[in-house]
Design a protein around this motif. Structure first.
Motif, mmCIF file in Angstrom:
data_model
loop_
_atom_site.group_PDB
_atom_site.id
_atom_site.type_symbol
_atom_site.label_atom_id
_atom_site.label_comp_id
_atom_site.label_asym_id
_atom_site.label_seq_id
_atom_site.Cartn_x
_atom_site.Cartn_y
_atom_site.Cartn_z
ATOM 1 N N VAL A 23 0.863 -1.176 0.000
ATOM 2 C CA VAL A 23 0.000 0.000 0.000
ATOM 3 C C VAL A 23 0.899 1.224 0.000
ATOM 4 N N SER A 24 0.744 2.044 -1.018
ATOM 5 C CA SER A 24 1.527 3.276 -1.127
ATOM 6 C C SER A 24 0.796 4.399 -0.402
ATOM 7 N N PRO A 28 -2.122 6.038 -5.537
ATOM 8 C CA PRO A 28 -3.306 5.183 -5.364
ATOM 9 C C PRO A 28 -2.998 3.714 -5.646
ATOM 10 N N ILE A 29 -2.044 3.165 -4.902
ATOM 11 C CA ILE A 29 -1.639 1.780 -5.131
ATOM 12 C C ILE A 29 -1.924 0.966 -3.880
ATOM 13 N N THR A 31 -2.048 -3.157 -3.568
ATOM 14 C CA THR A 31 -1.990 -4.418 -4.313
ATOM 15 C C THR A 31 -2.872 -5.512 -3.727
ATOM 16 N N THR A 32 -3.640 -5.184 -2.692
ATOM 17 C CA THR A 32 -4.581 -6.179 -2.173
ATOM 18 C C THR A 32 -5.875 -6.174 -2.974
ATOM 19 N N THR A 33 -6.023 -5.195 -3.892
ATOM 20 C CA THR A 33 -7.206 -5.124 -4.746
ATOM 21 C C THR A 33 -6.797 -5.268 -6.209
ATOM 22 N N ALA A 34 -7.731 -5.676 -7.035
ATOM 23 C CA ALA A 34 -7.455 -5.823 -8.465
ATOM 24 C C ALA A 34 -7.103 -4.483 -9.092
ATOM 25 N N GLN A 35 -7.817 -3.435 -8.703
ATOM 26 C CA GLN A 35 -7.544 -2.106 -9.235
ATOM 27 C C GLN A 35 -6.142 -1.642 -8.829
ATOM 28 N N GLY A 36 -5.746 -1.889 -7.611
ATOM 29 C CA GLY A 36 -4.420 -1.494 -7.135
ATOM 30 C C GLY A 36 -3.308 -2.234 -7.861
ATOM 31 N N ARG A 37 -3.519 -3.519 -8.128
ATOM 32 C CA ARG A 37 -2.520 -4.287 -8.891
ATOM 33 C C ARG A 37 -2.385 -3.746 -10.302
ATOM 34 N N LEU A 38 -3.515 -3.359 -10.909
ATOM 35 C CA LEU A 38 -3.481 -2.771 -12.244
ATOM 36 C C LEU A 38 -2.714 -1.456 -12.239
ATOM 37 N N VAL A 39 -2.999 -0.594 -11.275
ATOM 38 C CA VAL A 39 -2.316 0.698 -11.181
ATOM 39 C C VAL A 39 -0.825 0.479 -10.950
ATOM 40 N N PHE A 40 -0.460 -0.464 -10.082
ATOM 41 C CA PHE A 40 0.952 -0.754 -9.832
ATOM 42 C C PHE A 40 1.662 -1.158 -11.118
ATOM 43 N N ARG A 41 1.077 -2.089 -11.843
ATOM 44 C CA ARG A 41 1.711 -2.559 -13.080
ATOM 45 C C ARG A 41 1.769 -1.459 -14.140
ATOM 46 N N PHE A 42 0.751 -0.602 -14.172
ATOM 47 C CA PHE A 42 0.750 0.514 -15.110
ATOM 48 C C PHE A 42 1.882 1.484 -14.783
ATOM 49 N N PHE A 43 1.999 1.887 -13.506
ATOM 50 C CA PHE A 43 3.069 2.795 -13.108
ATOM 51 C C PHE A 43 4.440 2.175 -13.320
ATOM 52 N N ALA A 44 4.560 0.882 -13.033
ATOM 53 C CA ALA A 44 5.841 0.202 -13.238
ATOM 54 C C ALA A 44 6.208 0.184 -14.719
ATOM 55 N N SER A 45 5.232 -0.010 -15.581
ATOM 56 C CA SER A 45 5.489 0.009 -17.023
ATOM 57 C C SER A 45 5.918 1.399 -17.480
ATOM 58 N N LEU A 46 5.275 2.432 -16.973
ATOM 59 C CA LEU A 46 5.677 3.797 -17.319
ATOM 60 C C LEU A 46 7.087 4.085 -16.845
#
Length: 50
Positions: A23-24, A28-29, A31-46
């Motif tokens: 939890v950041s 808005p990250i 990773t215990t939620t699907a939306q948070g995992r998506l945001v994490f992977r999106f930011f990591a890709s950027l």
């Protein structure tokens, strides 16, 4: 947190295997939620393109 996209996702995957979420406080990250995992992977890709 990680040196590359692969390293960051590996760390998050290892934590998830141990039932630990990331939890950041500044982003808005959650990773215990699907939306948070998506945001994490999106930011990591950027960050990988940076």
């Amino acid at each position: 947190m990680g040196r590359s996209l692969n390293h960051s996702t590996e760390i998050v995957t290892q934590l998830a295997d141990q039932h630990v979420g990331l939890v950041s406080l500044n982003d808005p990250i959650d990773t215990t939620t699907a939306q948070g995992r998506l945001v994490f992977r999106f930011f990591a890709s950027l960050a990988e393109f940076e």
